[in-house]
Enzyme design. Structure first.
Site, PDB file in Angstrom:
ATOM      1  N   ASP A  30       0.820  -1.209   0.000  1.00 17.79           N
ATOM      2  CA  ASP A  30       0.000   0.000   0.000  1.00 17.79           C
ATOM      3  C   ASP A  30       0.859   1.265   0.000  1.00 17.79           C
ATOM      4  O   ASP A  30       1.955   1.272   0.553  1.00 17.79           O
ATOM      5  CB  ASP A  30      -0.889  -0.035   1.260  1.00 17.79           C
ATOM      6  CG  ASP A  30      -1.995   1.006   1.206  1.00 17.79           C
ATOM      7  OD1 ASP A  30      -2.312   1.496   0.105  1.00 17.79           O
ATOM      8  OD2 ASP A  30      -2.538   1.330   2.276  1.00 17.79           O
ATOM      9  N   ASN A  32       1.500   3.517  -2.828  1.00 17.67           N
ATOM     10  CA  ASN A  32       2.167   4.019  -4.041  1.00 17.67           C
ATOM     11  C   ASN A  32       1.712   5.435  -4.370  1.00 17.67           C
ATOM     12  O   ASN A  32       2.518   6.295  -4.734  1.00 17.67           O
ATOM     13  CB  ASN A  32       1.829   3.143  -5.256  1.00 17.67           C
ATOM     14  CG  ASN A  32       2.368   1.741  -5.135  1.00 17.67           C
ATOM     15  OD1 ASN A  32       3.224   1.472  -4.304  1.00 17.67           O
ATOM     16  ND2 ASN A  32       1.866   0.833  -5.969  1.00 17.67           N
ATOM     17  N   GLY A  33       0.401   5.660  -4.242  1.00 18.28           N
ATOM     18  CA  GLY A  33      -0.170   6.967  -4.588  1.00 18.28           C
ATOM     19  C   GLY A  33       0.363   8.055  -3.670  1.00 18.28           C
ATOM     20  O   GLY A  33       0.784   9.123  -4.124  1.00 18.28           O
ATOM     21  N   HIS A  47       3.197   3.923  -8.772  1.00 15.06           N
ATOM     22  CA  HIS A  47       2.970   2.511  -9.112  1.00 15.06           C
ATOM     23  C   HIS A  47       4.210   1.916  -9.783  1.00 15.06           C
ATOM     24  O   HIS A  47       4.580   0.774  -9.521  1.00 15.06           O
ATOM     25  CB  HIS A  47       1.749   2.372 -10.017  1.00 15.06           C
ATOM     26  CG  HIS A  47       0.448   2.706  -9.310  1.00 15.06           C
ATOM     27  ND1 HIS A  47       0.148   2.209  -8.064  1.00 15.06           N
ATOM     28  CD2 HIS A  47      -0.612   3.483  -9.681  1.00 15.06           C
ATOM     29  CE1 HIS A  47      -1.047   2.659  -7.682  1.00 15.06           C
ATOM     30  NE2 HIS A  47      -1.520   3.435  -8.637  1.00 15.06           N
ATOM     31  N   THR A  76     -10.530  -6.784  -5.929  1.00 15.07           N
ATOM     32  CA  THR A  76     -11.837  -6.714  -6.606  1.00 15.07           C
ATOM     33  C   THR A  76     -12.436  -5.306  -6.442  1.00 15.07           C
ATOM     34  O   THR A  76     -13.286  -4.905  -7.215  1.00 15.07           O
ATOM     35  CB  THR A  76     -12.816  -7.758  -5.999  1.00 15.07           C
ATOM     36  OG1 THR A  76     -12.690  -7.723  -4.562  1.00 15.07           O
ATOM     37  CG2 THR A  76     -12.511  -9.162  -6.465  1.00 15.07           C
ATOM     38  N   GLU A  77     -11.960  -4.573  -5.436  1.00 18.06           N
ATOM     39  CA  GLU A  77     -12.466  -3.208  -5.199  1.00 18.06           C
ATOM     40  C   GLU A  77     -11.683  -2.166  -6.007  1.00 18.06           C
ATOM     41  O   GLU A  77     -12.138  -1.026  -6.158  1.00 18.06           O
ATOM     42  CB  GLU A  77     -12.389  -2.851  -3.704  1.00 18.06           C
ATOM     43  CG  GLU A  77     -13.443  -3.542  -2.836  1.00 18.06           C
ATOM     44  CD  GLU A  77     -13.190  -5.030  -2.652  1.00 18.06           C
ATOM     45  OE1 GLU A  77     -12.018  -5.433  -2.539  1.00 18.06           O
ATOM     46  OE2 GLU A  77     -14.176  -5.804  -2.642  1.00 18.06           O
ATOM     47  N   LEU A 141      10.744 -20.815  -4.925  1.00 19.42           N
ATOM     48  CA  LEU A 141       9.757 -19.946  -4.283  1.00 19.42           C
ATOM     49  C   LEU A 141       8.419 -19.994  -5.025  1.00 19.42           C
ATOM     50  O   LEU A 141       8.384 -19.897  -6.251  1.00 19.42           O
ATOM     51  CB  LEU A 141      10.283 -18.495  -4.311  1.00 19.42           C
ATOM     52  CG  LEU A 141       9.315 -17.401  -3.853  1.00 19.42           C
ATOM     53  CD1 LEU A 141       9.111 -17.435  -2.347  1.00 19.42           C
ATOM     54  CD2 LEU A 141       9.818 -16.023  -4.273  1.00 19.42           C
ATOM     55  N   GLU A 217       0.879 -13.435  11.842  1.00 15.95           N
ATOM     56  CA  GLU A 217       1.399 -12.287  12.585  1.00 15.95           C
ATOM     57  C   GLU A 217       1.354 -11.073  11.670  1.00 15.95           C
ATOM     58  O   GLU A 217       1.831 -11.125  10.534  1.00 15.95           O
ATOM     59  CB  GLU A 217       2.849 -12.558  13.035  1.00 15.95           C
ATOM     60  CG  GLU A 217       2.964 -13.645  14.064  1.00 15.95           C
ATOM     61  CD  GLU A 217       2.237 -13.307  15.369  1.00 15.95           C
ATOM     62  OE1 GLU A 217       2.236 -12.131  15.766  1.00 15.95           O
ATOM     63  OE2 GLU A 217       1.672 -14.240  15.981  1.00 15.95           O
TER      64      GLU A 217
HETATM   65  C1  FPP Z   1      -1.570   0.787  -3.931  1.00 14.12           C
HETATM   66  O1  FPP Z   1      -1.123   1.927  -3.558  1.00 14.12           O
HETATM   67  C2  FPP Z   1      -1.167  -0.418  -4.370  1.00 14.12           C
HETATM   68  C3  FPP Z   1      -1.905  -1.113  -5.264  1.00 14.12           C
HETATM   69  C4  FPP Z   1      -3.114  -0.649  -5.960  1.00 14.12           C
HETATM   70  C5  FPP Z   1      -1.518  -2.483  -5.516  1.00 14.12           C
HETATM   71  C6  FPP Z   1      -0.058  -2.697  -5.663  1.00 14.12           C
HETATM   72  C7  FPP Z   1       0.462  -2.258  -6.966  1.00 14.12           C
HETATM   73  C8  FPP Z   1       1.784  -2.203  -7.262  1.00 14.12           C
HETATM   74  C9  FPP Z   1       2.853  -2.590  -6.329  1.00 14.12           C
HETATM   75  C10 FPP Z   1       2.196  -1.710  -8.580  1.00 14.12           C
HETATM   76  C11 FPP Z   1       1.806  -2.622  -9.625  1.00 14.12           C
HETATM   77  C12 FPP Z   1       2.080  -4.044  -9.275  1.00 14.12           C
HETATM   78  C13 FPP Z   1       2.322  -4.949 -10.169  1.00 14.12           C
HETATM   79  C14 FPP Z   1       2.574  -6.369  -9.799  1.00 14.12           C
HETATM   80  C15 FPP Z   1       2.370  -4.573 -11.543  1.00 14.12           C
HETATM   81  P1  FPP Z   1      -2.322   2.971  -3.509  1.00 14.12           P
HETATM   82  O2  FPP Z   1      -2.592   3.415  -4.903  1.00 14.12           O
HETATM   83  O3  FPP Z   1      -3.483   2.370  -2.802  1.00 14.12           O
HETATM   84  O4  FPP Z   1      -1.663   4.088  -2.654  1.00 14.12           O
HETATM   85  P2  FPP Z   1      -2.441   5.181  -1.794  1.00 14.12           P
HETATM   86  O5  FPP Z   1      -3.177   4.420  -0.723  1.00 14.12           O
HETATM   87  O6  FPP Z   1      -1.313   6.010  -1.254  1.00 14.12           O
HETATM   88  O7  FPP Z   1      -3.333   5.910  -2.724  1.00 14.12           O
END
Ligand code: FPP
Length: 255
Positions: A30, A32-33, A47, A76-77, A141, A217
């Site tokens: 979680d 990335n944004g 991302h 799914t969401e 793995l 855990e």
């Molecule tokens: C969210 O951060 C993460 C995701 C939506 C899923 C994970 C995606 C990646 C690691 C990149 C793509 C992965 C692959 C395997 C290609 P967010 O957008 O929810 O961040 P935020 O909560 O800060 O908005």
């Protein structure tokens, strides 16, 4: 193709007990944004950086001797996100699987998918299925990619499959128990996660592996996913190794 195994095993082992590595690690990747927003950049950049973090974590898990790694790549969401962001996530997923397949295969990683992939764009679905097919006999793995995955959907899917099998006379109703139920989950055959990591400080399960995490855990780290690296993983494993897992029982010394 690069063989990464064992190059780093020694340097990784300083802070943790290499004999008590979690068998199965699951990760909610979680933040990335937020990582991108903090840098004044578009979410897509976050991302993309998230994919780089994933590369490093797969290699590190393999080097540590983790047997199963499950990552939440698309829920799914997540279809509720703007179409443009869904498009970016889908193309990153396809690009990741295609680019990494050679290295993953060379390092004996077996790729599996958890989730309903029928609803994915055909090119993404094909790239994933090809990767699963090519690596299906690998003995290293086991790397579960949760894509279009939801814990509730998985449970419903399992229940419907069980009903069908009972109606078809393939399954005796009396034999439905926790063990047989697990075989109907997308994770059938995988042990449940020992360690569940969530990045970016959020304390939620977000519909991930609802059945399977009953006794996992949970380690929540404040770093956003793109900042999560080898060192962060080692720290999470160290925290895990200091936990007292009782599975509803009591400590050995209290017996
Ligand atoms: C969210 O951060 C993460 C995701 C939506 C899923 C994970 C995606 C990646 C690691 C990149 C793509 C992965 C692959 C395997 C290609 P967010 O957008 O929810 O961040 P935020 O909560 O800060 O908005």
């Amino acid at each position: 193709m690069r063989i990464w195994k064992n190059n780093k095993k020694k340097e990784l082992s300083a802070d943790i007990d290499m004999n008590r590595i979690p068998t199965h690690i699951a990760i909610i990747m979680d933040g990335n944004g937020r990582w991108a927003a903090l840098r004044g950049m578009p979410r897509a950049v976050g991302h993309r950086a998230g994919v780089e973090a994933l590369r490093e974590i797969v290699r590190t898990c393999d080097a540590l001797g983790v047997k199963y790694l499950t990552v939440y790549a698309f829920s799914t969401e997540n279809w509720k996100r703007p179409q443009s962001e869904i498009g970016i996530l889908m193309s990153l997923l396809k690009e990741y699987v295609r680019k990494e397949l050679g290295d993953l295969h060379a390092n004996h990683v077996q790729i599996r998918v958890l989730g309903n992939i029928e609803q994915l764009p055909p090119d993404v679905r094909e790239a994933i299925l090809l990767a699963c097919e090519k690596t299906k006999d690998n003995t290293g793995l086991i790397f579960n990619l949760a894509v279009n995955y939801g814990g509730r959907a998985e449970l419903l899917h399992a229940v419907k499959s069980i009903v069908k099998d009972v109606q078809a006379g393939k399954l005796d109703e009396e034999k439905i128990n926790e063990e047989s139920f697990e075989n109907y989950l997308y994770t059938g055959g995988c042990p449940e996660p020992d360690l569940l990591i969530r990045t970016s400080g959020e304390m939620r399960i977000s519909n991930f592996l609802l059945w399977q995490v009953a006794y996992s855990e949970f380690v929540v780290v404040n770093e956003c996913w793109p900042d999560f690296n080898e060192k962060s993983l080692i720290e999470a494993v160290r925290i895990f190794q200091n936990r007292d897992r009782r599975f509803g029982g009591i400590k050995k010394v209290e017996e």
